[in-house]
Enzyme design. Structure first.
Site, mmCIF file in Angstrom:
data_model
loop_
_atom_site.group_PDB
_atom_site.id
_atom_site.type_symbol
_atom_site.label_atom_id
_atom_site.label_comp_id
_atom_site.label_asym_id
_atom_site.label_seq_id
_atom_site.Cartn_x
_atom_site.Cartn_y
_atom_site.Cartn_z
ATOM 1 N N LYS A 108 5.956 0.480 -3.339
ATOM 2 C CA LYS A 108 7.222 1.156 -3.041
ATOM 3 C C LYS A 108 7.828 1.818 -4.277
ATOM 4 C CE LYS A 108 8.267 -1.217 1.213
ATOM 5 N NZ LYS A 108 7.115 -2.141 1.293
HETATM 6 C C1 LIG Z 1 6.167 -2.099 2.357
HETATM 7 C C2 LIG Z 1 4.806 -2.675 2.117
HETATM 8 C C3 LIG Z 1 3.716 -2.431 3.002
HETATM 9 C C4 LIG Z 1 3.858 -1.639 4.274
HETATM 10 O O1 LIG Z 1 4.118 -0.283 4.035
HETATM 11 P P1 LIG Z 1 4.690 0.631 5.215
HETATM 12 O O2 LIG Z 1 4.941 1.951 4.584
HETATM 13 O O3 LIG Z 1 5.960 -0.047 5.663
HETATM 14 O O4 LIG Z 1 3.673 0.679 6.290
HETATM 15 C C5 LIG Z 1 2.487 -2.964 2.660
HETATM 16 N N1 LIG Z 1 2.306 -3.713 1.547
HETATM 17 C C6 LIG Z 1 3.324 -3.977 0.701
HETATM 18 C C7 LIG Z 1 3.064 -4.838 -0.490
HETATM 19 C C8 LIG Z 1 4.602 -3.461 0.935
HETATM 20 O O5 LIG Z 1 5.606 -3.740 0.079
#
Ligand SMILES: *Cc1c(COP(=O)(O)O)cnc(C)c1O
Length: 466
Positions: free
Chosen positions: A112
């Protein structure tokens, strides 16, 4: 570049408009009016270029006239300069035609950061130009909160308040939020559950007077500006593995469908993507809808990959819009049906339009542990439980294809030491720049699960500028 809502009734906006709006006024999500295309030669020319340069090339197609070219260049250089690996998103080979795309070298060790670091800087730029401020308020059970805090910390034009359930997030996750000490950072430990935090958040967003008074803003993944920076690493990975001459497949551990939708965007822009594999943990609504057309809400079960423990995959609406030939009224009707009946069925023609590109599979808790263990045994690499869900599904669904398969490695294993220890018997170490995380001073305010108390706290502290 202009943006339209997936429900067809909101004003058309430019990039700056969608950045500040987040959700559209008709309840829909913004998408570009037309997909920008990148020619074969232009893709080939991205090979070997620094990450920030590729980021600028891709992002500029979406920002259009809204952000100055030099400003955008400065923003991506600064954002990705903070990453702990000079390649930003390096590839690691784990089998003859299988790779991991490491997206966890940002300040909070999860993918993120890749988008949030850009988002925070875009906010500052746009708000400065408008001589305005925002108060970012969010609720978190883990990853999103810390990535948002790292992104907003020290920004001139924004303050951030993150609610977390007191005593109910892991120590690493809590410390990643509470040891960030910008004067504009406010951690609120609520005496309640994550659902209580979400209810407080929703109540604040629904209070029009409060919303205007503090200029409230959200940073969840429905904001289009969070999707665009994620498109970039599909390009850097694919060109490293031979694109545009070679088509590459990606397997994406998915929750809100934002990350995998970014892969779809790369494909629509002209990147040769052979398959996009959607990987779910035991909360498998995405796998079910893509395999059967039945989109049915169930309850959420906690797993070792908590960032994928979701029920409503908000970004799936963007794909719904595409598979129904951009018919906003149709999407609106489906979302209404979901709200009242907690389910809808895709018509077979819409579903068929995805086959060939999308595939989907699930991975349960046992399989997650077994995959962490087998990757460790075969390669010596330690992967986190979210990545393991991806690797398991990638291996099961790729069959005998010889084309490269890239699994997105979305978190550093040290964020999930308990699951890793269960799988391989040892706890992964934090990277050197975070090694003292467990001894840094924490700052947070404990508040009762009471809307009035939380609103009063936000009012009293929102103006604090770093
Ligand atoms: C947020 C997240 C996901 C999922 O991503 P999306 O964009 O919500 O599908 C997968 N792995 C981790 C470690 C995350 O923080």
């Amino acid at each position: 570049m202009r943006y339209v809502s997936t429900r067809g009734r909101a004003p058309v906006l430019d990039f700056e408009g969608v950045l500040l709006a987040g959700l559209a006024t008709d309840g829909g999500l913004y998408v570009p009016q037309a997909w920008p295309r990148i020619a074969h030669d232009e893709i080939a020319a991205l090979r070997g270029r620094p990450y920030a340069e590729v980021a600028h090339a891709i992002l500029s197609r979406f920002t259009g006239d809204a952000i100055d070219d030099d400003v955008l260049r400065g923003i991506v250089e600064e954002a990705y300069g903070r990453f702990g690996h000079p390649a930003v998103a390096p590839l690691t080979q784990i089998d003859s035609a299988e790779w991991l795309l490491e997206l966890f070298h940002g300040p909070t060790l999860a993918f993120k950061d890749v988008a949030m670091q850009v988002l925070g800087r875009l906010y500052d730029h746009v708000l400065e130009r408008r001589d305005s401020r925002v108060t970012v308020i969010g609720a978190t059970s883990g990853d999103t909160g810390s990535a948002a805090i790292e992104a907003i910390q020290g920004r001139e034009r924004a303050s951030i308040f993150i609610l977390h359930p007191h005593g109910r997030v892991s120590e690493v996750q809590r410390r990643q939020m509470t040891t960030v000490h910008g004067a504009n950072v406010h951690n609120l430990a609520i005496e309640g559950t994550f659902d209580d935090c979400q209810a407080l958040l929703k109540a604040m967003f629904n209070d029009a007077a409060f919303r205007d008074e503090v200029r409230i803003s959200g940073v969840n993944s429905i904001n289009w500006a969070r999707i665009v920076p994620q498109v970039v690493y599909y390009f850097t990975a694919a060109v490293s593995l031979g694109a545009p001459e070679v088509a590459v497949s990606f397997c994406v551990p998915s929750g809100n469908f934002g990350d995998v939708f970014a892969g779809y965007v790369a494909h629509r822009m002209g990147l040769p993507v052979e398959r996009l594999v959607v990987a779910s943990n035991s909360n498998d609504i995405l796998t079910r809808v893509l395999n059967t057309g039945e989109h049915r809400l169930t309850s959420v079960a906690p797993t070792m990959s908590p960032s994928m423990d979701i029920q409503v995959s908000s970004n799936f609406e963007r794909l719904l819009f595409e598979m129904h030939d951009r018919d906003g009224a149709r999407v609106d009707a489906l979302m209404r049906q979901l709200a009242t009946e907690r389910a809808f069925d895709l018509d077979p023609a819409a579903l068929a339009s995805l086959h060939g590109l999308f595939a989907a599979g699930r991975c349960d808790e046992e399989e997650t542990l077994a995959t962490i263990a087998s990757v460790h045994r075969e390669t010596g690499l330690v992967i986190d439980p979210h990545t393991a869900v991806g690797v398991h599904v990638a291996r099961r669904l790729r069959g005998r294809r010889a084309s490269p398969m890239v699994t997105l490695s979305t978190a550093h294993p040290a964020k999930f030491p308990d699951a890793v220890e269960r799988a391989i018997g040892t706890r992964p170490a934090l990277p050197p720049r975070l090694a003292d995380l467990l001894t840094r001073e924490e700052r947070y305010t404990v508040l009762p699960n009471d809307l009035g108390a939380v609103m009063a706290h936000v009012r009293a502290h929102k103006g604090t500028v770093a």
